[in-house]
Design a protein around this motif. Structure first.
Motif, PDB file in Angstrom:
ATOM      1  N   LEU A   1       0.838  -1.199   0.000  1.00  0.00           N
ATOM      2  CA  LEU A   1       0.000   0.000   0.000  1.00  0.00           C
ATOM      3  C   LEU A   1       0.873   1.249   0.000  1.00  0.00           C
ATOM      4  O   LEU A   1       0.632   2.198  -0.743  1.00  0.00           O
ATOM      5  N   VAL A   2       1.887   1.242   0.863  1.00  0.00           N
ATOM      6  CA  VAL A   2       2.764   2.412   0.973  1.00  0.00           C
ATOM      7  C   VAL A   2       3.531   2.633  -0.328  1.00  0.00           C
ATOM      8  O   VAL A   2       3.612   3.746  -0.847  1.00  0.00           O
ATOM      9  N   LEU A   3       4.055   1.544  -0.887  1.00  0.00           N
ATOM     10  CA  LEU A   3       4.774   1.621  -2.146  1.00  0.00           C
ATOM     11  C   LEU A   3       3.877   2.215  -3.228  1.00  0.00           C
ATOM     12  O   LEU A   3       4.283   3.078  -3.995  1.00  0.00           O
ATOM     13  N   TRP A   4       2.652   1.724  -3.270  1.00  0.00           N
ATOM     14  CA  TRP A   4       1.758   2.134  -4.341  1.00  0.00           C
ATOM     15  C   TRP A   4       1.319   3.582  -4.217  1.00  0.00           C
ATOM     16  O   TRP A   4       1.261   4.310  -5.209  1.00  0.00           O
ATOM     17  N   THR A   5       1.000   4.033  -2.990  1.00  0.00           N
ATOM     18  CA  THR A   5       0.621   5.447  -2.833  1.00  0.00           C
ATOM     19  C   THR A   5       1.803   6.325  -3.233  1.00  0.00           C
ATOM     20  O   THR A   5       1.615   7.407  -3.775  1.00  0.00           O
ATOM     21  N   GLY A   6       3.044   5.850  -2.985  1.00  0.00           N
ATOM     22  CA  GLY A   6       4.228   6.589  -3.399  1.00  0.00           C
ATOM     23  C   GLY A   6       4.295   6.721  -4.910  1.00  0.00           C
ATOM     24  O   GLY A   6       4.448   7.820  -5.452  1.00  0.00           O
ATOM     25  N   VAL A   7       4.138   5.606  -5.600  1.00  0.00           N
ATOM     26  CA  VAL A   7       4.198   5.622  -7.067  1.00  0.00           C
ATOM     27  C   VAL A   7       3.075   6.490  -7.648  1.00  0.00           C
ATOM     28  O   VAL A   7       3.289   7.290  -8.559  1.00  0.00           O
ATOM     29  N   MET A   8       1.882   6.348  -7.061  1.00  0.00           N
ATOM     30  CA  MET A   8       0.751   7.103  -7.600  1.00  0.00           C
ATOM     31  C   MET A   8       0.888   8.601  -7.350  1.00  0.00           C
ATOM     32  O   MET A   8       0.326   9.411  -8.059  1.00  0.00           O
ATOM     33  N   LYS A   9       1.647   8.949  -6.299  1.00  0.00           N
ATOM     34  CA  LYS A   9       1.879  10.375  -6.038  1.00  0.00           C
ATOM     35  C   LYS A   9       2.714  10.977  -7.168  1.00  0.00           C
ATOM     36  O   LYS A   9       2.472  12.105  -7.595  1.00  0.00           O
ATOM     37  N   ILE A  10       3.680  10.195  -7.655  1.00  0.00           N
ATOM     38  CA  ILE A  10       4.476  10.648  -8.803  1.00  0.00           C
ATOM     39  C   ILE A  10       3.545  10.895  -9.988  1.00  0.00           C
ATOM     40  O   ILE A  10       3.610  11.922 -10.646  1.00  0.00           O
ATOM     41  N   ALA A  11       2.649   9.923 -10.218  1.00  0.00           N
ATOM     42  CA  ALA A  11       1.701  10.057 -11.325  1.00  0.00           C
ATOM     43  C   ALA A  11       0.858  11.317 -11.172  1.00  0.00           C
ATOM     44  O   ALA A  11       0.640  12.064 -12.126  1.00  0.00           O
TER      45      ALA A  11
ATOM     46  N   ASP B   1       1.573  14.073  -9.447  1.00  0.00           N
ATOM     47  CA  ASP B   1       2.373  15.281  -9.640  1.00  0.00           C
ATOM     48  C   ASP B   1       2.736  15.503 -11.100  1.00  0.00           C
ATOM     49  O   ASP B   1       2.997  16.631 -11.517  1.00  0.00           O
ATOM     50  N   ALA B   2       2.752  14.415 -11.877  1.00  0.00           N
ATOM     51  CA  ALA B   2       3.084  14.555 -13.296  1.00  0.00           C
ATOM     52  C   ALA B   2       1.851  14.953 -14.111  1.00  0.00           C
ATOM     53  O   ALA B   2       1.945  15.161 -15.321  1.00  0.00           O
TER      54      ALA B   2
END
Lengths: 193, 173
Positions: A48-58, A60-61
């Motif tokens: 969950l933590v990994l995924w919220t991190g990746v999705m935050k990049i998405a 912000d992009a």
């Protein structure tokens, strides 16, 4: 509602265990039950933590905006009662896009905003408009491209291929939303006659 | 199809990272902010998960369903589905956490790669908490006459359940 379910689960669980004579194992079960909950969280947390991190990049992009633009043409067809430039449509698009990308916490504010906009043009304030009903049917369909919690759960139970259910989930979601929208459309047409 | 499902996550991660590069996002910073939100979120949902796992385990282990829905057993046996899927389908529109707890139970007993495990996983992913969402969204603007929203929403959920069964049968036999 959740309240009732939780209470019923406990009352039924305990009473029925008494009834079937499993009183002794019930004691251990209760003590283990809380531990099982903690384990579940600990096992799901990394993904969950990994995924919220990746999705935050998405996010912000600007992927959310991109996605919203993609769904907008479809929304024009689904909401004939709304004007093309209606603000509500923008919020609805963002809500659907955020849900699809699994940004649940970002989706809800957009959804509430959409309802607020729809309510402004509602002549009868206590009655749902057509657009509101269609929007919520679309929303409760819950189109999520990557169902993170399910994946995390399958991983924690050592699945050989945790992500194999992604495609089946998307197809099933599609069917559910399609039939929901179809029934909504038919009911609307019936009312207009 | 099998390969596609195995590479979908790496591809999504790669795609997002490349897109972030192109849009000149500070990848690492963004990831950290998001990961922190994820941690906070996990702690927020922790109490409800503990509560629901506790209650559903009590309920499922009590054999209540087996006892009272025995008349449905022949039906469920002919289509090779354990009866545990019944309470899961029933609570799914009301509480995502409760159905997650039941899913956990099913995966524990039957394994994630069994037919039921796949079916239950698909069920969890294919719909949202209809009743909860309707209450939240209509409640926020004080609409009380909701027309056919609830009926159609639950109909869509039912279609989702049936579709899950058909699709999982086709994909995994």
């Amino acid at each position: 509602m959740v309240n009732v379910i939780w209470g019923c689960f406990i009352v039924i669980g305990v009473c029925f265990s008494f009834f079937t004579g499993q009183m002794e194992s019930l004691n251990n079960q209760m003590l283990e039950g809380a531990g099982a909950g903690i384990n579940l969280i600990l096992e799901m947390m990394p993904l969950l933590v990994l995924w919220t991190g990746v999705m935050k990049i998405a996010e912000d992009a600007g992927i959310l905006q991109k996605f919203s633009k993609l769904v907008l043409p479809v929304l024009h067809k689904l909401f004939p009662s709304l004007h093309r430039d209606d603000k509500a449509l923008g919020y609805i698009a963002s809500n659907i896009a955020a849900n699809a990308l699994g940004l649940g916490s970002a989706a809800t504010p957009f959804g509430l905003k959409a309802m607020e906009e729809l309510q402004k043009k509602n002549p009868k304030k206590d009655t749902a408009t057509e657009a509101m009903v269609t929007f919520l049917i679309l929303n409760t369909g819950g189109v999520t491209i990557i169902p993170t919690t399910v994946l995390a759960l399958r991983m924690s139970h050592v699945s050989a291929n945790p992500s194999e259910i992604i495609i089946t989930s998307i197809l099933a979601t599609f069917c559910s939303s399609f039939f929901g929208l179809l029934l909504d459309y038919l009911l609307r047409r019936k009312k207009q006659r | 199809m099998n390969l596609l499902s195995k590479i979908i996550i790496p591809i999504v991660v790669l795609g997002i990272t490349l897109y972030g590069f192109r849009k000149k996002v500070n990848l690492y910073e963004s990831f950290l902010i998001g990961a922190k939100e994820g941690l906070v979120m996990t702690f927020h949902i922790a109490p409800s998960i503990i509560a629901m796992v506790f209650a559903t385990n009590l309920f499922l282990n009590s054999d209540f369903i087996n006892y009272f829905f025995r008349f449905l057993h022949p039906l469920f046996q002919t289509i090779h589905i354990p009866i545990e899927i019944l309470p899961m389908a029933f609570v799914r529109p009301i509480s995502g956490t409760a159905s997650l707890a039941i899913l956990n139970n099913i995966l524990m007993i039957y394994g994630p790669d069994s037919f039921v495990g796949r079916l239950a996983s698909t069920l969890q992913g294919c719909t949202d908490t209809t009743i909860y969402v309707l209450a939240l969204y209509f409640g926020s603007i004080k609409v009380t006459k909701t027309g056919h929203a609830l009926g159609v929403g639950l109909f869509a959920d039912l279609m989702g359940i049936l579709a899950s069964f058909v699709i999982v049968s086709i994909f995994f036999g």
